[in-house]
Design a protein around this motif. Structure first.
Motif, mmCIF file in Angstrom:
data_model
loop_
_atom_site.group_PDB
_atom_site.id
_atom_site.type_symbol
_atom_site.label_atom_id
_atom_site.label_comp_id
_atom_site.label_asym_id
_atom_site.label_seq_id
_atom_site.Cartn_x
_atom_site.Cartn_y
_atom_site.Cartn_z
ATOM 1 N N UNK A 40 -4.075 -6.441 2.884
ATOM 2 C CA UNK A 40 -4.409 -6.852 4.249
ATOM 3 C C UNK A 40 -3.971 -5.783 5.253
ATOM 4 N N UNK A 41 -2.808 -5.184 5.028
ATOM 5 C CA UNK A 41 -2.336 -4.114 5.915
ATOM 6 C C UNK A 41 -3.276 -2.917 5.811
ATOM 7 N N UNK A 42 -3.687 -2.582 4.594
ATOM 8 C CA UNK A 42 -4.606 -1.459 4.399
ATOM 9 C C UNK A 42 -5.925 -1.704 5.121
ATOM 10 N N UNK A 43 -6.443 -2.922 5.037
ATOM 11 C CA UNK A 43 -7.700 -3.249 5.724
ATOM 12 C C UNK A 43 -7.522 -3.150 7.239
ATOM 13 N N UNK A 44 -6.387 -3.603 7.748
ATOM 14 C CA UNK A 44 -6.102 -3.541 9.189
ATOM 15 C C UNK A 44 -6.049 -2.096 9.685
ATOM 16 N N UNK A 45 -5.432 -1.219 8.879
ATOM 17 C CA UNK A 45 -5.233 0.166 9.292
ATOM 18 C C UNK A 45 -6.389 1.084 8.922
ATOM 19 N N UNK A 46 -7.250 0.631 8.026
ATOM 20 C CA UNK A 46 -8.363 1.472 7.601
ATOM 21 C C UNK A 46 -7.945 2.562 6.629
ATOM 22 N N UNK A 47 -6.965 2.259 5.780
ATOM 23 C CA UNK A 47 -6.505 3.206 4.764
ATOM 24 C C UNK A 47 -6.530 2.489 3.416
ATOM 25 N N UNK A 48 -6.219 3.224 2.353
ATOM 26 C CA UNK A 48 -6.209 2.595 1.028
ATOM 27 C C UNK A 48 -4.921 1.804 0.825
ATOM 28 N N UNK A 49 -4.996 0.864 -0.091
ATOM 29 C CA UNK A 49 -3.817 0.050 -0.415
ATOM 30 C C UNK A 49 -2.713 0.947 -0.974
ATOM 31 N N UNK A 50 -3.106 1.932 -1.738
ATOM 32 C CA UNK A 50 -2.119 2.853 -2.317
ATOM 33 C C UNK A 50 -1.383 3.627 -1.222
ATOM 34 N N UNK A 51 -2.086 4.014 -0.160
ATOM 35 C CA UNK A 51 -1.427 4.714 0.956
ATOM 36 C C UNK A 51 -0.370 3.826 1.594
ATOM 37 N N UNK A 52 -0.705 2.547 1.784
ATOM 38 C CA UNK A 52 0.263 1.609 2.358
ATOM 39 C C UNK A 52 1.484 1.507 1.460
ATOM 40 N N UNK A 53 1.267 1.441 0.159
ATOM 41 C CA UNK A 53 2.390 1.363 -0.777
ATOM 42 C C UNK A 53 3.252 2.623 -0.701
ATOM 43 N N UNK A 54 2.622 3.781 -0.545
ATOM 44 C CA UNK A 54 3.379 5.036 -0.416
ATOM 45 C C UNK A 54 4.192 5.055 0.879
ATOM 46 N N UNK A 55 3.599 4.594 1.976
ATOM 47 C CA UNK A 55 4.334 4.521 3.246
ATOM 48 C C UNK A 55 5.510 3.555 3.110
ATOM 49 N N UNK A 56 5.295 2.461 2.407
ATOM 50 C CA UNK A 56 6.302 1.411 2.284
ATOM 51 C C UNK A 56 7.503 1.873 1.465
ATOM 52 N N UNK A 57 7.261 2.635 0.422
ATOM 53 C CA UNK A 57 8.367 3.107 -0.423
ATOM 54 C C UNK A 57 9.025 4.366 0.132
ATOM 55 N N UNK A 58 8.401 4.992 1.096
ATOM 56 C CA UNK A 58 8.948 6.227 1.638
ATOM 57 C C UNK A 58 8.453 7.456 0.912
ATOM 58 N N UNK A 59 7.564 7.276 -0.046
ATOM 59 C CA UNK A 59 6.999 8.393 -0.804
ATOM 60 C C UNK A 59 6.184 9.299 0.126
ATOM 61 N N UNK A 60 5.543 8.708 1.101
ATOM 62 C CA UNK A 60 4.791 9.482 2.098
ATOM 63 C C UNK A 60 5.340 9.114 3.462
ATOM 64 N N UNK A 61 5.750 10.110 4.261
ATOM 65 C CA UNK A 61 6.460 9.826 5.500
ATOM 66 C C UNK A 61 5.724 10.256 6.766
ATOM 67 N N UNK A 62 4.698 11.048 6.635
ATOM 68 C CA UNK A 62 4.027 11.578 7.825
ATOM 69 C C UNK A 62 2.513 11.370 7.739
ATOM 70 N N UNK A 63 2.040 10.198 8.165
ATOM 71 C CA UNK A 63 0.585 9.970 8.141
ATOM 72 C C UNK A 63 -0.101 10.796 9.234
ATOM 73 N N UNK A 64 -1.400 10.980 9.121
ATOM 74 C CA UNK A 64 -2.133 11.686 10.178
ATOM 75 C C UNK A 64 -1.964 10.961 11.523
#
Length: 185
Positions: A40-64
């Motif tokens: 649901x967060x991915x759909x709201x933001x227009x990104x993939x579910x995997x990207x949301x999971x990466x942001x959530x775990x801290x694996x990815x810290x700087x989105x566009x």
């Protein structure tokens, strides 16, 4: 969003008693708590579910930058809904709404008086009735032009006619060419 919607949103955010989460991880976790799933967060933001999971775990810290803006907007629109509701109820019941603007005001006046529109810088406290009408119109999905007319009617009643003590033959007030508009309630 129109100018009036933006002004209402800014006024809502000024009411926050606490700041929203600052870190990306904190913001994403807040959105997951509100929307229940990463999908649901991915759909709201227009990104993939995997990207949301990466942001959530801290694996990815700087989105566009554009995604960062979408995250910020999504968090702020859901932050402290009870505080927003309480301030809105107060504005509708007793407090009213203060409008500060610089815009071109035009109006229809009787023959022999000037009805030329001109820029004015005004700060006017509108009645709770005008606040209620403005909020109801926004909730009903009214366009910017309709909300402008509600504010113009408020200016006519409160500023130009001074609550019914002058300029009674003034019929229509219109707001055109808004330079800036700010609301507070």
């Amino acid at each position: 969003m129109g100018e009036i919607d933006d002004a209402i949103e800014r006024a809502d955010q000024e009411a926050f008693t606490r700041e929203p989460p600052k870190t990306l991880k904190g913001r994403i976790n807040f959105l997951v708590r509100r929307l229940k799933t990463t999908r649901a967060v991915a759909a709201e933001l227009g990104v993939s579910q995997r990207s949301v999971e990466r942001y959530r775990t801290g694996e990815r810290r700087h989105p566009p930058e554009d995604i960062q803006q979408r995250i910020d907007t999504a968090v702020r629109s859901r932050w402290q809904p009870q505080v927003r509701k309480r301030r809105r109820r107060q504005a509708e019941a007793t407090g009213g709404i203060t409008v500060e603007t610089r815009a071109r005001f035009g109006y229809t006046a009787p023959i022999g008086t000037t009805d030329d529109g001109r820029f004015r810088r005004l700060t006017v406290h509108l009645t709770p009735d005008h606040a209620r009408r403005l909020f109801e119109a926004r909730d009903a999905g009214a366009g910017d032009q309709e909300m402008r007319q509600i504010i113009a009617d408020g200016f006519k009643d409160v500023y130009f006619q001074d609550g019914g003590t002058r300029a009674m033959d003034l019929s229509d007030v219109a707001i055109n060419d808004i330079d800036y508009l700010d609301l507070d309630y």
